[in-house]
Design a protein around this motif. Sequence first.
Motif, PDB file in Angstrom:
ATOM      1  N   GLY A  72      51.333  95.468  85.769  1.00 61.77           N
ATOM      2  CA  GLY A  72      50.342  96.365  86.351  1.00 61.77           C
ATOM      3  C   GLY A  72      49.702  95.860  87.632  1.00 61.77           C
ATOM      4  O   GLY A  72      49.572  96.620  88.602  1.00 61.77           O
ATOM      5  N   PRO A  73      49.284  94.605  87.705  1.00 66.23           N
ATOM      6  CA  PRO A  73      48.637  94.118  88.940  1.00 66.23           C
ATOM      7  C   PRO A  73      49.623  93.872  90.077  1.00 66.23           C
ATOM      8  O   PRO A  73      49.210  93.594  91.204  1.00 66.23           O
ATOM      9  CB  PRO A  73      48.008  92.786  88.513  1.00 66.23           C
ATOM     10  N   GLY A  74      50.942  93.957  89.800  1.00 67.90           N
ATOM     11  CA  GLY A  74      51.954  93.605  90.790  1.00 67.90           C
ATOM     12  C   GLY A  74      52.672  92.345  90.339  1.00 67.90           C
ATOM     13  O   GLY A  74      52.121  91.557  89.569  1.00 67.90           O
ATOM     14  N   ILE A  75      53.917  92.151  90.809  1.00 70.72           N
ATOM     15  CA  ILE A  75      54.654  90.952  90.363  1.00 70.72           C
ATOM     16  C   ILE A  75      53.989  89.713  90.964  1.00 70.72           C
ATOM     17  O   ILE A  75      53.459  89.751  92.090  1.00 70.72           O
ATOM     18  CB  ILE A  75      56.154  91.016  90.741  1.00 70.72           C
ATOM     19  N   VAL A  93      40.653  82.783 101.712  1.00 64.94           N
ATOM     20  CA  VAL A  93      41.095  82.168 100.455  1.00 64.94           C
ATOM     21  C   VAL A  93      41.034  83.234  99.360  1.00 64.94           C
ATOM     22  O   VAL A  93      39.971  83.775  99.060  1.00 64.94           O
ATOM     23  CB  VAL A  93      40.211  80.962 100.091  1.00 64.94           C
ATOM     24  N   VAL A  94      42.209  83.563  98.818  1.00 59.99           N
ATOM     25  CA  VAL A  94      42.325  84.665  97.859  1.00 59.99           C
ATOM     26  C   VAL A  94      43.045  84.137  96.615  1.00 59.99           C
ATOM     27  O   VAL A  94      44.103  83.504  96.733  1.00 59.99           O
ATOM     28  CB  VAL A  94      43.147  85.829  98.477  1.00 59.99           C
ATOM     29  N   ASP A  95      42.494  84.400  95.451  1.00 58.31           N
ATOM     30  CA  ASP A  95      43.130  84.003  94.189  1.00 58.31           C
ATOM     31  C   ASP A  95      44.171  85.063  93.819  1.00 58.31           C
ATOM     32  O   ASP A  95      43.819  86.211  93.524  1.00 58.31           O
ATOM     33  CB  ASP A  95      42.063  83.892  93.092  1.00 58.31           C
ATOM     34  N   PRO A  96      45.474  84.697  93.856  1.00 56.22           N
ATOM     35  CA  PRO A  96      46.515  85.718  93.629  1.00 56.22           C
ATOM     36  C   PRO A  96      46.478  86.322  92.230  1.00 56.22           C
ATOM     37  O   PRO A  96      46.999  87.412  92.015  1.00 56.22           O
ATOM     38  CB  PRO A  96      47.823  84.956  93.861  1.00 56.22           C
ATOM     39  N   ASP A  97      45.875  85.629  91.280  1.00 55.60           N
ATOM     40  CA  ASP A  97      45.877  86.138  89.908  1.00 55.60           C
ATOM     41  C   ASP A  97      44.693  87.049  89.601  1.00 55.60           C
ATOM     42  O   ASP A  97      44.808  87.968  88.795  1.00 55.60           O
ATOM     43  CB  ASP A  97      45.893  84.961  88.918  1.00 55.60           C
ATOM     44  N   ARG A  98      43.550  86.819  90.251  1.00 54.93           N
ATOM     45  CA  ARG A  98      42.349  87.585  89.897  1.00 54.93           C
ATOM     46  C   ARG A  98      41.851  88.485  91.020  1.00 54.93           C
ATOM     47  O   ARG A  98      41.031  89.382  90.785  1.00 54.93           O
ATOM     48  CB  ARG A  98      41.235  86.627  89.475  1.00 54.93           C
ATOM     49  N   GLU A  99      42.323  88.241  92.226  1.00 55.90           N
ATOM     50  CA  GLU A  99      41.715  88.927  93.370  1.00 55.90           C
ATOM     51  C   GLU A  99      42.690  89.792  94.164  1.00 55.90           C
ATOM     52  O   GLU A  99      42.372  90.221  95.287  1.00 55.90           O
ATOM     53  CB  GLU A  99      41.065  87.884  94.297  1.00 55.90           C
ATOM     54  N   VAL A 100      43.885  90.046  93.621  1.00 55.40           N
ATOM     55  CA  VAL A 100      44.886  90.863  94.334  1.00 55.40           C
ATOM     56  C   VAL A 100      45.423  91.934  93.392  1.00 55.40           C
ATOM     57  O   VAL A 100      45.691  91.657  92.224  1.00 55.40           O
ATOM     58  CB  VAL A 100      46.076  90.004  94.831  1.00 55.40           C
ATOM     59  N   ARG A 266      41.533  98.298  89.705  1.00 52.30           N
ATOM     60  CA  ARG A 266      42.695  98.293  88.812  1.00 52.30           C
ATOM     61  C   ARG A 266      42.492  99.247  87.628  1.00 52.30           C
ATOM     62  O   ARG A 266      43.420  99.902  87.169  1.00 52.30           O
ATOM     63  CB  ARG A 266      42.968  96.875  88.299  1.00 52.30           C
ATOM     64  N   THR A 267      41.248  99.327  87.144  1.00 51.73           N
ATOM     65  CA  THR A 267      40.938 100.215  86.025  1.00 51.73           C
ATOM     66  C   THR A 267      41.318 101.657  86.355  1.00 51.73           C
ATOM     67  O   THR A 267      41.824 102.394  85.507  1.00 51.73           O
ATOM     68  CB  THR A 267      39.432 100.115  85.697  1.00 51.73           C
ATOM     69  N   VAL A 268      41.087 102.062  87.607  1.00 48.89           N
ATOM     70  CA  VAL A 268      41.465 103.416  88.030  1.00 48.89           C
ATOM     71  C   VAL A 268      42.957 103.480  88.349  1.00 48.89           C
ATOM     72  O   VAL A 268      43.665 104.391  87.912  1.00 48.89           O
ATOM     73  CB  VAL A 268      40.623 103.863  89.244  1.00 48.89           C
ATOM     74  N   LYS A 269      43.447 102.511  89.105  1.00 49.25           N
ATOM     75  CA  LYS A 269      44.858 102.532  89.529  1.00 49.25           C
ATOM     76  C   LYS A 269      45.820 102.653  88.343  1.00 49.25           C
ATOM     77  O   LYS A 269      46.824 103.352  88.413  1.00 49.25           O
ATOM     78  CB  LYS A 269      45.178 101.267  90.348  1.00 49.25           C
ATOM     79  N   GLN A 270      45.468 102.000  87.226  1.00 49.52           N
ATOM     80  CA  GLN A 270      46.437 101.995  86.127  1.00 49.52           C
ATOM     81  C   GLN A 270      46.601 103.378  85.505  1.00 49.52           C
ATOM     82  O   GLN A 270      47.593 103.624  84.824  1.00 49.52           O
ATOM     83  CB  GLN A 270      46.094 100.937  85.086  1.00 49.52           C
ATOM     84  N   PHE A 271      45.644 104.280  85.786  1.00 49.86           N
ATOM     85  CA  PHE A 271      45.802 105.644  85.276  1.00 49.86           C
ATOM     86  C   PHE A 271      46.152 106.648  86.376  1.00 49.86           C
ATOM     87  O   PHE A 271      46.261 107.843  86.119  1.00 49.86           O
ATOM     88  CB  PHE A 271      44.551 106.064  84.511  1.00 49.86           C
ATOM     89  N   LEU A 272      46.296 106.169  87.591  1.00 46.68           N
ATOM     90  CA  LEU A 272      46.846 107.023  88.642  1.00 46.68           C
ATOM     91  C   LEU A 272      48.371 106.898  88.640  1.00 46.68           C
ATOM     92  O   LEU A 272      49.092 107.889  88.558  1.00 46.68           O
ATOM     93  CB  LEU A 272      46.281 106.620  90.009  1.00 46.68           C
ATOM     94  N   THR A 273      48.863 105.658  88.747  1.00 41.23           N
ATOM     95  CA  THR A 273      50.325 105.452  88.837  1.00 41.23           C
ATOM     96  C   THR A 273      50.822 104.406  87.848  1.00 41.23           C
ATOM     97  O   THR A 273      52.029 104.183  87.778  1.00 41.23           O
ATOM     98  CB  THR A 273      50.722 104.976  90.246  1.00 41.23           C
ATOM     99  N   TYR A 274      49.905 103.718  87.154  1.00 40.70           N
ATOM    100  CA  TYR A 274      50.231 102.642  86.215  1.00 40.70           C
ATOM    101  C   TYR A 274      50.765 101.418  86.948  1.00 40.70           C
ATOM    102  O   TYR A 274      50.110 100.381  87.008  1.00 40.70           O
ATOM    103  CB  TYR A 274      51.205 103.150  85.143  1.00 40.70           C
ATOM    104  N   VAL A 275      51.950 101.529  87.539  1.00 40.29           N
ATOM    105  CA  VAL A 275      52.535 100.412  88.287  1.00 40.29           C
ATOM    106  C   VAL A 275      53.211 100.981  89.531  1.00 40.29           C
ATOM    107  O   VAL A 275      53.340 102.188  89.673  1.00 40.29           O
ATOM    108  CB  VAL A 275      53.578  99.640  87.445  1.00 40.29           C
ATOM    109  N   SER A 276      53.669 100.098  90.410  1.00 42.00           N
ATOM    110  CA  SER A 276      54.229 100.545  91.683  1.00 42.00           C
ATOM    111  C   SER A 276      55.574  99.894  91.980  1.00 42.00           C
ATOM    112  O   SER A 276      55.739  98.684  91.811  1.00 42.00           O
ATOM    113  CB  SER A 276      53.242 100.212  92.820  1.00 42.00           C
TER     114      SER A 276
END
Length: 401
Positions: A72-75, A93-100, A266-276
């Motif tokens: 869901g968050p991207g690969i 500085v961006v945390d790839p696991d929590r901030e993307v 992400r809470t909204v995105k997952q119910f718009l398209t789920y994944v991309s």
Amino acid sequence: MTSRWRDVAHATGLLADDGTPRATIFAEMSALAVRTGAINLGQGFPDVDGPASVADAARAAIADGANQYPPGPGIPALRHAIADHQRRHYGLVVDPDREVLVTTGATEALAAAVLALVGPADEVLTLEPFYDSYAAVIAMAGATHTTAPLAATPDGFRLDEAALTAAFTDRTRLVLLNTPHNPTGTVLTPDELAVVARLARQHDAIVVTDEVYEHLTFGVPHVPIATLADMAERTLTISSAGKTLSFTGWKVGWVHGPAHLVDAVRTVKQFLTYVSGAPFQPAVAFALGDPGVQAWVDELAASLARRRDLLCDGLTAAGFDVVRPDGTYFVLADASRLGHGDGAALCRDLPSLAGVVGVPVSAFTRAGSSADSALASWVRFTFVKRDEVLHEAVARLQRLA
Ligand SMILES: *Cc1c(COP(=O)(O)O)cnc(C)c1O
């Protein structure tokens, strides 16, 4: 009963007098180009595809089985590539696991951010003119759209500090920024960004910034507002592979920012398209980290600068007044010196007058606003077309002179 589509159609000027929705001016102008054989400088998509190595990576991903729902968050590879890209280019500085979060184009990131963060009591402040999806998603959220004009000056379309200050209110929950800016081609300066940042902090507003043209600037640097002091903590930064890589049909975008804001999106995105786009994600991850692709993007920007000059010089010779853009695919041209006060009317006549299609800037303004009247006679043209297409368009435009 309320029908939200009516709000959307109304907010985007697409509700006809009889209450039915009508086609966007982009669709109308593209159809006109097809019908008349005019050169379409209206819609902004490249007529040459992006790097073959990136297309090969997508083909390889399909062959290797990247064909089912990705995370869901991207690969992870793409989230890491996005974080690395932000550090390398901007020192963010961006945390790839929590901030993307990977999205279906910048369009979904924008929609999910607005739907996640505002509601009927809130105002969303954008620049004006503005990218057309902004008004639509603000209406979908039931929020109120307020604007601050970009005004034509000898230094380009610039943000007026007094007008921006006046546009902020206690209800301004979100500032939806766009730099490099479509349709004006303005690249906001560090001083302009500092004013936006100061007012956003003062009003405790979140900034959502659309930076899809981040790499397509012509000799001026793009500065993400997230790099300004105390701004990363209140900013969601959005970009996309479409414009940078000339693969506008792939629809891989992303948003990064503080974890609690990205969680909300992400809470909204997952119910718009789920994944991309499963197979496009590894291809874009490859592209963002590959020096050869970066060199290709740099050359794209250099060639766009040349094509900008070609079209601007041609429009000027034809009798338009142009404001030379510092970035994007687009130039705005004022037709008033040619005797055309109504850009929309001129666009409908332009195929027969000159065999070319543009888009009236009124497609990016709100009826009745100060920007709407200031830009009534202006037309947007794209220069993301091959040299021979632009040469032919410029030759045809001279019929107006
Ligand atoms: C093209 C464009 C987008 C849409 O990007 P996608 O990745 O195709 O969804 C968003 N904002 C602006 C300003 C654009 O010009």
